[in-house]
Design an enzyme around this catalytic site. Sequence first.
Site, PDB file in Angstrom:
ATOM      1  CG  ASP A   8      -0.493   0.934   3.051  1.00 47.29           C
ATOM      2  OD1 ASP A   8       0.513   0.456   2.922  1.00 47.29           O
ATOM      3  OD2 ASP A   8      -1.040   0.229   3.744  1.00 47.29           O
ATOM      4  CG  HIS A   9      -0.484   4.834   1.288  1.00 46.85           C
ATOM      5  ND1 HIS A   9      -2.412   4.032   0.899  1.00 46.85           N
ATOM      6  CD2 HIS A   9      -0.799   5.521   2.903  1.00 46.85           C
ATOM      7  CE1 HIS A   9      -2.593   3.880   2.730  1.00 46.85           C
ATOM      8  NE2 HIS A   9      -1.677   5.046   3.346  1.00 46.85           N
ATOM      9  CB  CYS A  65       0.739  -2.070   4.640  1.00 44.79           C
ATOM     10  SG  CYS A  65       0.468  -3.394   6.293  1.00 44.79           S
ATOM     11  CB  THR A  67       1.840  -2.545  11.236  1.00 47.90           C
ATOM     12  OG1 THR A  67       0.532  -3.146  10.629  1.00 47.90           O
ATOM     13  CG2 THR A  67       1.491  -1.439  11.872  1.00 47.90           C
ATOM     14  N   GLY A  68       2.634  -4.156   8.053  1.00 53.30           N
ATOM     15  CA  GLY A  68       3.064  -5.682   7.903  1.00 53.30           C
ATOM     16  C   GLY A  68       1.951  -6.285   8.241  1.00 53.30           C
ATOM     17  CB  ILE A  69      -0.564  -5.648  11.376  1.00 53.00           C
ATOM     18  CG1 ILE A  69       0.612  -6.296  12.370  1.00 53.00           C
ATOM     19  CG2 ILE A  69      -1.601  -6.385  11.359  1.00 53.00           C
ATOM     20  CD1 ILE A  69      -0.157  -4.750  13.545  1.00 53.00           C
ATOM     21  CG  HIS A  98      10.883 -25.015  12.282  1.00 49.08           C
ATOM     22  ND1 HIS A  98      10.785 -25.142  13.555  1.00 49.08           N
ATOM     23  CD2 HIS A  98      11.911 -25.855  11.767  1.00 49.08           C
ATOM     24  CE1 HIS A  98      11.936 -25.865  14.119  1.00 49.08           C
ATOM     25  NE2 HIS A  98      12.422 -26.409  12.729  1.00 49.08           N
ATOM     26  CG  HIS A 134       9.053 -28.856  10.317  1.00 47.65           C
ATOM     27  ND1 HIS A 134       8.291 -28.701  11.930  1.00 47.65           N
ATOM     28  CD2 HIS A 134      10.519 -29.626  10.307  1.00 47.65           C
ATOM     29  CE1 HIS A 134       9.456 -28.207  12.680  1.00 47.65           C
ATOM     30  NE2 HIS A 134      11.159 -28.497  11.816  1.00 47.65           N
TER      31      HIS A 134
END
Length: 146
Positions: A8-9, A65, A67-69, A98, A134
């Site tokens: 995003d921006h 973005c 925060t990356g969240i 993993h 894994h």
Amino acid sequence: MKIAIGCDHGALELKNTVKAHLEKRGFEVSDFGTYTSQSCDYPDFASAAARAVASGECEKGIVLCTTGIGVSIAANKIPGIRCALLSDVWSAKMTRLHNDTNMMALGAGVVGPSLALELVDVWLDTPFSGEARHQRRIDKVMDLEK
């Protein structure tokens, strides 16, 4: 390897830095935007990149973005995606070893350009361990989509 990228921006500048780094390393990059600093909605770009990975058009994906969240949540809504939000090198390595993640998310307000590029390199250069325990766990996680 072909890598999908989207932002995003709030992460445009970091996306462009990561994209240039990937191309310098010889990767083909499919850029799903955004391309300007005008305010926009992160789900549009994260989902486009994630769909490219889920369909096999791209082998891996990177979304960004502030925060990356938000982008990690959006990417993980696409069936077949295992996207990890990364801000430290240990997690970048372990999520490939993993969890065999096929996407990573970065927060431009959390990691600077130098750390971001290190995270990208560690994540891309670390193979999945292939260990049965894994793979069993990954299969259980992916079964949750059904």
